[in-house]
Design an enzyme around this catalytic site. Structure first.
Site, PDB file in Angstrom:
ATOM      1  CE  LYS A 254       7.431  -6.313   1.460  1.00 48.00           C
ATOM      2  NZ  LYS A 254       6.527  -6.439   0.322  1.00 48.00           N
ATOM      3  CD  GLU A 260      -0.055   6.890   6.023  1.00 46.49           C
ATOM      4  OE1 GLU A 260       0.978   6.171   5.972  1.00 46.49           O
ATOM      5  OE2 GLU A 260      -0.504   7.503   5.031  1.00 46.49           O
ATOM      6  N   GLY A 314       1.820  -6.148  -0.279  1.00 49.70           N
ATOM      7  CA  GLY A 314       0.926  -5.769   0.805  1.00 49.70           C
ATOM      8  C   GLY A 314      -0.504  -6.244   0.587  1.00 49.70           C
ATOM      9  NE  ARG A 315      -1.893  -4.766  -5.571  1.00 47.48           N
ATOM     10  CZ  ARG A 315      -0.745  -4.147  -5.753  1.00 47.48           C
ATOM     11  NH1 ARG A 315      -0.201  -3.439  -4.786  1.00 47.48           N
ATOM     12  NH2 ARG A 315      -0.122  -4.221  -6.917  1.00 47.48           N
ATOM     13  CD  GLU A 401      -2.003  -0.555  -3.561  1.00 46.03           C
ATOM     14  OE1 GLU A 401      -2.376   0.451  -2.913  1.00 46.03           O
ATOM     15  OE2 GLU A 401      -1.408  -1.501  -3.033  1.00 46.03           O
ATOM     16  CG  HIS A 432     -33.576  -1.058   0.750  1.00 46.30           C
ATOM     17  ND1 HIS A 432     -34.920  -0.762   0.708  1.00 46.30           N
ATOM     18  CD2 HIS A 432     -33.501  -2.406   0.871  1.00 46.30           C
ATOM     19  CE1 HIS A 432     -35.624  -1.880   0.825  1.00 46.30           C
ATOM     20  NE2 HIS A 432     -34.776  -2.888   0.924  1.00 46.30           N
ATOM     21  CE  LYS A 557       3.560   5.602   0.263  1.00 42.03           C
ATOM     22  NZ  LYS A 557       4.454   4.440   0.253  1.00 42.03           N
TER      23      LYS A 557
HETATM   24  C1  LIG Z   1       6.427  -5.649  -6.161  1.00 41.13           C
HETATM   25  O1  LIG Z   1       7.496  -4.833  -5.834  1.00 41.13           O
HETATM   26  C2  LIG Z   1       7.140  -3.660  -5.134  1.00 41.13           C
HETATM   27  C3  LIG Z   1       8.341  -2.817  -4.893  1.00 41.13           C
HETATM   28  O2  LIG Z   1       9.294  -3.482  -4.177  1.00 41.13           O
HETATM   29  C4  LIG Z   1       6.492  -4.022  -3.818  1.00 41.13           C
HETATM   30  O3  LIG Z   1       6.091  -2.857  -3.124  1.00 41.13           O
HETATM   31  C5  LIG Z   1       5.285  -4.872  -4.101  1.00 41.13           C
HETATM   32  O4  LIG Z   1       4.710  -5.264  -2.880  1.00 41.13           O
HETATM   33  C6  LIG Z   1       5.690  -6.092  -4.904  1.00 41.13           C
HETATM   34  N1  LIG Z   1       4.481  -6.831  -5.229  1.00 41.13           N
HETATM   35  C7  LIG Z   1       4.292  -8.101  -4.906  1.00 41.13           C
HETATM   36  C8  LIG Z   1       2.958  -8.676  -5.269  1.00 41.13           C
HETATM   37  O5  LIG Z   1       5.120  -8.780  -4.343  1.00 41.13           O
END
Ligand SMILES: *[C@@H]1O[C@H](CO)[C@@H](O)[C@H](O)[C@H]1NC(C)=O
Ligand SMILES: *[C@@H]1O[C@H](CO)[C@@H](O)[C@H](O)[C@H]1NC(C)=O
Ligand SMILES: *[C@@H]1O[C@H](CO)[C@@H](O)[C@H](O)[C@H]1NC(C)=O
Ligand SMILES: *[C@@H]1O[C@H](CO)[C@@H](O)[C@H](O)[C@H]1NC(C)=O
Ligand SMILES: *[C@@H]1O[C@H](CO)[C@@H](O)[C@H](O)[C@H]1NC(C)=O
Ligand SMILES: *[C@@H]1O[C@H](CO)[C@@H](O)[C@H](O)[C@H]1NC(C)=O
Ligand SMILES: CC(=O)N[C@H]1CO[C@H](CO)[C@@H](O)[C@@H]1O
Length: 609
Positions: A254, A260, A314-315, A401, A432, A557
């Protein structure tokens, strides 16, 4: 305690009484009164655990703990009402340690937690990511072209589709061979460099599609690989056998500063330019990022950068260019568009379906029930499909997270645990491995995920059942084994020697739920992803936390920065280790001494494998 409300009332009365003579002053007093009230409500905001429905659930849990799933499951009426279906997906939660009363009480909890309002606020682009003042709009990433989703007064759907159209056009050029590498060869192989959310979601979808017949056809002759860990072993492994001449590298970050990812990006840039010259970089590397300045500085043509937005966490980013670009390069945009449509179908369901029939809401509420009232901190995700091998690792990030938080959204420390420990493996491999503990050791509620039609049906003449039926026999048997168990009376009847009876007894009463998907094509994979994303949001909305930030990853970090500086200073100038505690100082010193052969001036060396 009544002081503030009284003051506000008096101010409002005052403003009323002077409204005719001094409208400006009256207006100012009204605004003041409202802002005082706002602050007051924030300061006295109640935690969910202080509400009546929460307390009732706590008391109710004591009753439910006395019942056995064996008895709950003997009530067919109850079981029937705990099966819900939407768009081909069937959810059966009858093996949850929950009664119809539990469900009613959970709906009351949802009401006092303002669940419906919170869902609406998310879809309406309000800044629910409050610690960073951002909206959370991953639902916009898969909205139909004609939808309207507002962020700060702008409809973001056209922006989303601009990028999707650009990905479609670019991926078609690469796949058709009209975009070629520096030596004129077609780019058949893609390495996606990214970590965390820029890696786990796309890897999950890629792995799930790899054996889907339509996806196989469209991926013929192509490879998609990932590079995530900064460990040089990961570079060595994941570029082995690749030729820079036929490889396209997608850098996903982003900010274009993720430590990394950027070191791995520079490593692959070196890998390309040492083979093909530095002018080859623009042909062999593209980016998914919001920072065009840094992209250009890196040597990538900013026209080959694909955007996403600060309202995509991100997630939650696999449906943005983060996932859609590499996956479209591998499978073609039309396959990935089906994946987006599957997710969008669940988005609409979550938004408009009443709670009784709403898959993510039911799943989220039941998870809260397990974690907060029954005291089961973990959840096993058990897909009976090898194609879903990377599903649990992805959900691990989305869930842990998002909900692994210690304070409420207003910053009040939580007197209860939020979040859950997610892990899992495909059945039957898991059987298993760790199922022993689940059957006779600790209670770990399980999500069983099954598929009606295998991506790869195999039959052998003379076998009792097809290979997929064999797999699914386990999918159907395990939940009952967990729920019913086996009593010592049953064992005695079977003439089991008395000394073995305790070892062979299963207490049962172990909750699970079953999700049955019609098949596992791109559309279904999108549905499954969105069900889990929203389930996790529902849990966070009930607990009253911010599921969308991740401050917990920062401290490590920043400490690593200090270590990085020390390593450089020690290797280049022989400076002694200082500023760390005893333990770290001792281990760093030993590390430096024992690796003194690392050259201080760092001449370039790429993996040799
Ligand atoms: C919420 O804000 C944080 C900090 O800017 C960002 O890292 C995170 O990705 C945001 N979460 C969402 C789901 O947009
Ligand atoms: C949050 O963002 C909005 C618009 O993006 C802005 O108007 C507002 O001032 C910001 N609030 C804070 C507290 O920074
Ligand atoms: C590459 O790296 C990741 C871990 O960083 C791994 O999970 C993945 O399977 C590797 N292999 C390929 C072919 O992408
Ligand atoms: C890009 O990154 C640079 C350096 O970190 C920063 O100064 C700049 O503001 C960023 N630009 C955008 C658009 O984020
Ligand atoms: C609790 O309930 C959910 C939803 O029914 C179930 O799938 C899960 O396995 C259980 N446990 C946790 C910790 O969520
Ligand atoms: C590493 O140390 C050398 C000299 O000791 C210094 O010139 C250089 O700037 C340092 N590198 C970084 C990135 O700090
Ligand atoms: C006594 C001592 O060296 N304390 C250090 C232990 O490690 C922390 C974190 O690096 C330092 O902040 C302390 O100064």
């Amino acid at each position: 305690m009544d002081l503030i409300p009284n003051l506000v009332t008096n101010l409002l009365v005052l403003s009323f009484s002077i409204a005719v003579d001094s409208p400006m002053e009256a207006n100012r007093i009204t605004i003041l009164a409202i802002s005082i009230l706002d602050k007051f409500q924030m300061a006295s905001s109640t935690l969910i655990c202080d509400t009546q429905p929460w307390k009732e659930l706590e008391a109710h849990a004591e009753d439910v703990k006395k019942t056995h799933l064996r008895d709950l499951l003997s009530d067919d009426e109850r079981s029937r009402s705990m099966v819900v279906e939407f768009d081909g997906i069937q959810l059966d939660y009858s093996r949850q340690q929950a009664t119809l009363e539990t469900r009613e009480k959970l709906f009351k909890l949802a009401e006092v937690a303002s669940l419906k309002e919170k869902i609406n606020r998310m879809y309406n682009g309000e800044h629910i990511n409050s610690t960073e003042n951002r909206s959370v709009l991953h639902v916009a990433l898969r909205a139909p072209r004609d939808a309207v989703i507002q962020n700060d007064g702008n409809n973001v759907v056209p922006d989303v589709w601009n990028v999707l159209d650009k990905i479609k056009e670019f991926s078609e050029r690469v796949r058709s061979g009209s975009w070629v590498g520096a030596t004129g060869k077609e780019l058949k192989d893609v390495v996606a460099v990214g970590i965390g959310g820029s890696f786990l979601g796309p890897l999950f979808v890629h792995t799930a599609l790899q054996t889907d017949p339509e996806a196989i056809e469209s991926a013929r002759g192509r490879q998609l690989r990932f590079l995530a860990n900064v460990d040089p072993i990961d570079v060595a492994r994941n570029i082995t056998g690749l030729n820079p001449e036929t490889t396209l590298v997608v850098i996903v970050s982003k900010t274009f500063t993720t430590a990394e990812t950027m070191l791995n990006a520079r490593t692959l840039r070196e890998w390309i330019s040492s083979a093909l010259g530095s002018s080859a970089v623009a042909k062999h590397m593209v980016a998914v990022s919001t920072n065009l300045t840094l992209v250009e500085k890196f040597g990538i043509d900013p026209n080959n950068a694909f955007a996403f937005w600060d309202w995509v966490g991100g997630r939650y980013s696999v449906c943005s260019a983060v996932g859609v670009l590499p996956l479209s390069l591998q499978y073609g945009f039309s396959v990935i568009e089906k994946f987006l449509k599957g997710a969008s179908s669940i988005d609409q369901h979550m938004y408009s379906e009443q709670f009784e029939r709403n898959l993510p809401v039911l799943l989220g509420l039941l998870s809260v029930w397990n974690v907060s009232f029954l005291g089961y901190p973990a959840r096993a995700i058990l897909p009976y499909s090898q194609a879903l091998e990377k599903f649990a690792p992805h959900i691990q990030q989305v869930s842990m997270e998002s909900n692994g938080k210690g304070v409420s959204i207003d910053g009040v420390p939580l007197p209860f645990e939020a979040g859950e420990i997610d892990f899992g493996e495909p059945g039957t491999n898991g059987q298993h491995s760790f199922y022993q503990l689940i059957h006779q050791g600790r209670v770990i509620p399980c999500d069983f995920i099954g598929v009606v039609k295998s991506q790869q049906p195999v039959y052998l003449s003379g076998e009792v059942v097809s290979n997929h039926d064999e797999l699914m026999s386990n999918f159907f048997a395990q939940p009952d084994a967990l729920a019913y168990g086996k009593t010592s009376e049953q064992l005695q009847k079977e003439n089991v020697p008395p000394h073995l009876v305790p070892h062979k007894t299963f207490s049962g009463n172990r909750p699970s739920l079953s999700l049955l998907l019609p098949s596992l094509n791109a559309y279904n994979i999108g549905q499954l992803l969105a069900i889990y994303e929203h389930r996790i949001a529902v849990e966070g909305f009930i607990w009253g936390i911010n599921s969308f930030d991740q401050w917990g990853v920062e401290l490590g970090k920043s400490l690593a920065t200090q270590v990085r500086k020390q390593l450089n200073a020690s290797r280049t100038k022989g400076e002694p280790v200082q500023g760390f505690n005893f333990s770290t100082t001792a281990m760093l010193t030993r590390y430096l001494q024992a690796s003194a052969d690392v050259p201080a001036d760092l001449p370039t060396r790429l993996p040799q494998i």
